[in-house]
Write an enzyme that holds these catalytic residues in place. Structure first.
Site, PDB file in Angstrom:
ATOM      1  CB  CYS A  23     -31.590  -5.162   0.966  1.00  0.00           C
ATOM      2  SG  CYS A  23     -32.829  -5.894  -0.106  1.00  0.00           S
ATOM      3  CG  HIS A  71     -32.503  -0.357  -1.121  1.00  0.00           C
ATOM      4  ND1 HIS A  71     -31.205  -0.798  -1.053  1.00  0.00           N
ATOM      5  CD2 HIS A  71     -33.261  -1.471  -1.265  1.00  0.00           C
ATOM      6  CE1 HIS A  71     -31.176  -2.116  -1.171  1.00  0.00           C
ATOM      7  NE2 HIS A  71     -32.414  -2.551  -1.286  1.00  0.00           N
TER       8      HIS A  71
END
Ligand code: GLN
Length: 236
Positions: A97, A196
């Site tokens: 990310c 995630h």
């Protein structure tokens, strides 16, 4: 008996970039390392600390909020040359990310400010207006046929560039930009993703790929075919 192999992990900015338990990726690498007879060591490399490419086999760079990314963006310019050297010499790097975004050219944050990346990979990240991509995501890697499960939560929309292929094609969810069906990026032994969860806990097979690539690089004369046959647990 002492482990035959040792691998060193640099946890890049682990004290600042660690959203949604991205640290868990290192725990999973250690867990499988133990099963494979590898002593996996890790240390955080953060602000004002040197990163030396030759000292490491694997680097992990987690996600973060825009505020932390602004701070890291400034410091990481000083580590750019060594990170590039690490990548180009086939070091394994997992970037999640915000970490994914900072390896590229730039990231436009939620306020519209441009946060410079280090441009060691060719992607760039634009802004969405009053929107985030949040939710469970499922992708399929074209080369291996493997499906990966994760959870994405990002404002930025990323467009991959030269030399990059996606980690997977989106089957459910948004991915890099919600348009081209690509999720993440692979370049040499670098895996970038918006997942995630953390990604390696939910997709143990990627942990195995990373450890075996790192072993082959560090111990080029050894045969790892037995480890390549090793099963990993399914845990998504
Ligand atoms: N701040 C970045 C974004 O919103 C990265 C978020 C993250 O790492 N979870 O796109």
């Amino acid at each position: 008996m002492a482990n035959k192999y040792t691998l060193n992990i640099a946890h890049l900015y682990g004290d600042l970039m660690n959203t949604y338990g991205d640290l868990g990726n290192i725990l999973v690498l250690k867990y499988y390392g133990k099963k494979m007879g590898i002593d996996v060591q890790s240390n955080v490399v953060s602000l004002d600390e040197g990163f030396k490419a030759d000292d490491y086999d694997i680097a992990v760079f987690g996600g973060g909020q825009d505020f932390e990314q602004t701070i890291v963006s400034k410091d990481i310019q000083t580590k750019k040359d060594e990170i590039k050297k690490f990548i180009e010499s086939d070091g394994c790097l997992l970037a999640i990310c915000g970490g994914f975004q900072l390896l590229g050219k730039y990231y436009i944050d939620a306020n519209g400010d441009k946060i410079p990346g280090i441009g060691v990979l060719d992607h760039y990240t634009e802004q969405q207006h009053d929107n985030r991509f949040i939710g469970n995501i499922l992708i399929k890697n074209e080369e291996t046929g493997e499906q990966y499960h994760g959870f994405e939560n990002h404002q930025g929309v990323t467009y991959t560039g030269k030399g990059e292929r996606p980690l997977g094609d989106v089957e459910k969810g948004y991915g890099n930009n919600g348009q081209d069906k690509a999720e993440g990026a692979i370049y040499k032994n670098v895996y970038c993703t918006y997942f995630h969860g953390p990604i390696l806990a939910r997709n143990n097979i990627i942990a195995k790929h990373i450890l075996i690539k790192a072993l082959k690089r560090r111990y080029p004369n050894d045969d790892f075919s037995r480890l390549e046959q090793m099963d990993v647990e399914k845990s998504y």
